[in-house]
Motif scaffolding. Structure first.
Motif, PDB file in Angstrom:
ATOM      1  N   CYS A   7       0.842  -1.195   0.000  1.00 33.92           N
ATOM      2  CA  CYS A   7       0.000   0.000   0.000  1.00 33.92           C
ATOM      3  C   CYS A   7       0.875   1.242   0.000  1.00 33.92           C
ATOM      4  N   LEU A   8       0.650   2.113  -0.946  1.00 33.38           N
ATOM      5  CA  LEU A   8       1.392   3.372  -1.046  1.00 33.38           C
ATOM      6  C   LEU A   8       0.474   4.513  -0.637  1.00 33.38           C
ATOM      7  N   ASP A   9       0.908   5.300   0.334  1.00 34.56           N
ATOM      8  CA  ASP A   9       0.105   6.426   0.812  1.00 34.56           C
ATOM      9  C   ASP A   9       0.007   7.523  -0.241  1.00 34.56           C
ATOM     10  N   LYS A  10      -1.096   8.275  -0.194  1.00 38.38           N
ATOM     11  CA  LYS A  10      -1.216   9.472  -1.019  1.00 38.38           C
ATOM     12  C   LYS A  10      -0.169  10.483  -0.552  1.00 38.38           C
ATOM     13  N   PRO A  11       0.304  11.348  -1.426  1.00 41.16           N
ATOM     14  CA  PRO A  11       1.283  12.367  -1.008  1.00 41.16           C
ATOM     15  C   PRO A  11       0.731  13.239   0.123  1.00 41.16           C
ATOM     16  N   ASN A  12       1.613  13.639   1.000  1.00 45.83           N
ATOM     17  CA  ASN A  12       1.294  14.570   2.086  1.00 45.83           C
ATOM     18  C   ASN A  12       0.150  14.079   2.966  1.00 45.83           C
ATOM     19  N   SER A  13       0.144  12.784   3.285  1.00 40.07           N
ATOM     20  CA  SER A  13      -0.958  12.212   4.061  1.00 40.07           C
ATOM     21  C   SER A  13      -0.519  11.681   5.426  1.00 40.07           C
ATOM     22  N   LEU A  14       0.641  12.119   5.897  1.00 48.93           N
ATOM     23  CA  LEU A  14       1.127  11.622   7.183  1.00 48.93           C
ATOM     24  C   LEU A  14       0.151  11.928   8.312  1.00 48.93           C
ATOM     25  N   ASP A  15      -0.461  13.103   8.301  1.00 48.22           N
ATOM     26  CA  ASP A  15      -1.421  13.440   9.356  1.00 48.22           C
ATOM     27  C   ASP A  15      -2.598  12.463   9.376  1.00 48.22           C
ATOM     28  N   LEU A  16      -3.116  12.106   8.207  1.00 53.34           N
ATOM     29  CA  LEU A  16      -4.208  11.141   8.131  1.00 53.34           C
ATOM     30  C   LEU A  16      -3.761   9.774   8.635  1.00 53.34           C
ATOM     31  N   ARG A  17      -2.550   9.377   8.283  1.00 52.44           N
ATOM     32  CA  ARG A  17      -2.002   8.092   8.756  1.00 52.44           C
ATOM     33  C   ARG A  17      -1.930   8.092  10.281  1.00 52.44           C
ATOM     34  N   LEU A  18      -1.397   9.139  10.848  1.00 51.95           N
ATOM     35  CA  LEU A  18      -1.252   9.195  12.308  1.00 51.95           C
ATOM     36  C   LEU A  18      -2.612   9.256  13.002  1.00 51.95           C
ATOM     37  N   LYS A  19      -3.562   9.951  12.411  1.00 51.98           N
ATOM     38  CA  LYS A  19      -4.898  10.080  12.995  1.00 51.98           C
ATOM     39  C   LYS A  19      -5.621   8.734  13.049  1.00 51.98           C
ATOM     40  N   THR A  20      -5.385   7.878  12.067  1.00 51.69           N
ATOM     41  CA  THR A  20      -6.088   6.593  11.995  1.00 51.69           C
ATOM     42  C   THR A  20      -5.217   5.402  12.409  1.00 51.69           C
ATOM     43  N   ARG A  21      -4.018   5.663  12.882  1.00 55.13           N
ATOM     44  CA  ARG A  21      -3.050   4.593  13.182  1.00 55.13           C
ATOM     45  C   ARG A  21      -3.546   3.620  14.253  1.00 55.13           C
ATOM     46  N   GLU A  22      -4.085   4.103  15.344  1.00 52.96           N
ATOM     47  CA  GLU A  22      -4.525   3.203  16.417  1.00 52.96           C
ATOM     48  C   GLU A  22      -5.647   2.286  15.955  1.00 52.96           C
ATOM     49  N   ALA A  23      -6.589   2.828  15.182  1.00 52.60           N
ATOM     50  CA  ALA A  23      -7.679   1.997  14.648  1.00 52.60           C
ATOM     51  C   ALA A  23      -7.124   0.958  13.666  1.00 52.60           C
ATOM     52  N   HIS A  24      -6.161   1.362  12.854  1.00 52.96           N
ATOM     53  CA  HIS A  24      -5.519   0.430  11.921  1.00 52.96           C
ATOM     54  C   HIS A  24      -4.824  -0.695  12.686  1.00 52.96           C
ATOM     55  N   LEU A  25      -4.078  -0.346  13.718  1.00 53.23           N
ATOM     56  CA  LEU A  25      -3.364  -1.367  14.488  1.00 53.23           C
ATOM     57  C   LEU A  25      -4.332  -2.301  15.197  1.00 53.23           C
ATOM     58  N   ALA A  26      -5.454  -1.798  15.678  1.00 59.37           N
ATOM     59  CA  ALA A  26      -6.470  -2.661  16.303  1.00 59.37           C
ATOM     60  C   ALA A  26      -7.018  -3.649  15.277  1.00 59.37           C
ATOM     61  N   HIS A  27      -7.266  -3.163  14.065  1.00 56.35           N
ATOM     62  CA  HIS A  27      -7.741  -4.044  12.984  1.00 56.35           C
ATOM     63  C   HIS A  27      -6.696  -5.124  12.696  1.00 56.35           C
ATOM     64  N   ALA A  28      -5.442  -4.729  12.602  1.00 56.51           N
ATOM     65  CA  ALA A  28      -4.382  -5.697  12.327  1.00 56.51           C
ATOM     66  C   ALA A  28      -4.271  -6.722  13.455  1.00 56.51           C
ATOM     67  N   ARG A  29      -4.326  -6.258  14.690  1.00 52.81           N
ATOM     68  CA  ARG A  29      -4.231  -7.191  15.826  1.00 52.81           C
ATOM     69  C   ARG A  29      -5.374  -8.207  15.820  1.00 52.81           C
ATOM     70  N   ALA A  30      -6.540  -7.805  15.357  1.00 48.93           N
ATOM     71  CA  ALA A  30      -7.679  -8.720  15.285  1.00 48.93           C
ATOM     72  C   ALA A  30      -7.431  -9.837  14.270  1.00 48.93           C
ATOM     73  N   HIS A  31      -6.477  -9.635  13.362  1.00 50.66           N
ATOM     74  CA  HIS A  31      -6.120 -10.634  12.349  1.00 50.66           C
ATOM     75  C   HIS A  31      -4.696 -11.153  12.551  1.00 50.66           C
ATOM     76  N   ASN A  32      -4.204 -11.030  13.759  1.00 51.57           N
ATOM     77  CA  ASN A  32      -2.811 -11.371  14.060  1.00 51.57           C
ATOM     78  C   ASN A  32      -2.426 -12.772  13.608  1.00 51.57           C
ATOM     79  N   ALA A  33      -3.333 -13.736  13.733  1.00 48.19           N
ATOM     80  CA  ALA A  33      -3.015 -15.118  13.357  1.00 48.19           C
ATOM     81  C   ALA A  33      -2.746 -15.252  11.859  1.00 48.19           C
TER      82      ALA A  33
END
Length: 95
Positions: A7-33
């Protein structure tokens, strides 16, 4: 079957990445296996994040596509491009 998700981020989207990071990590942890390896792709200086690389073991491409569609990063519109490809591990040799 194993797949690579690139996955390649859109340019200048670091703020959006940081804003949604915890929700993303929770989603990933739910699929950890199913996740064999994953993390952000970094800028050349190693300071910023510009995308994600995840290797998963899932039954088929449709399952991987659903996993990606449910990811908060995807839902927030973070990605400029998403590539999903089957993957065969050669090194290190699988146990």
């Amino acid at each position: 079957m194993m797949f690579v998700i690139y996955c390649l981020d859109k340019p200048n989207s670091l703020d959006l990445r940081l804003k949604t990071r915890e929700a993303h990590l929770a989603h990933a942890r739910a699929h950890n296996a199913s996740i064999k390896l994953g993390g952000p792709m970094m800028t050349d200086d190693g300071e910023g994040m510009v995308g994600s690389l995840i290797v998963v073991d899932m039954p088929d491409k449709a399952a991987v596509e659903a996993f990606v569609r449910d990811d908060p990063y995807y839902q927030a519109g973070l990605f400029e491009a998403v590539l999903i490809r089957p993957f065969k591990q050669v090194l290190p040799a699988p146990a």
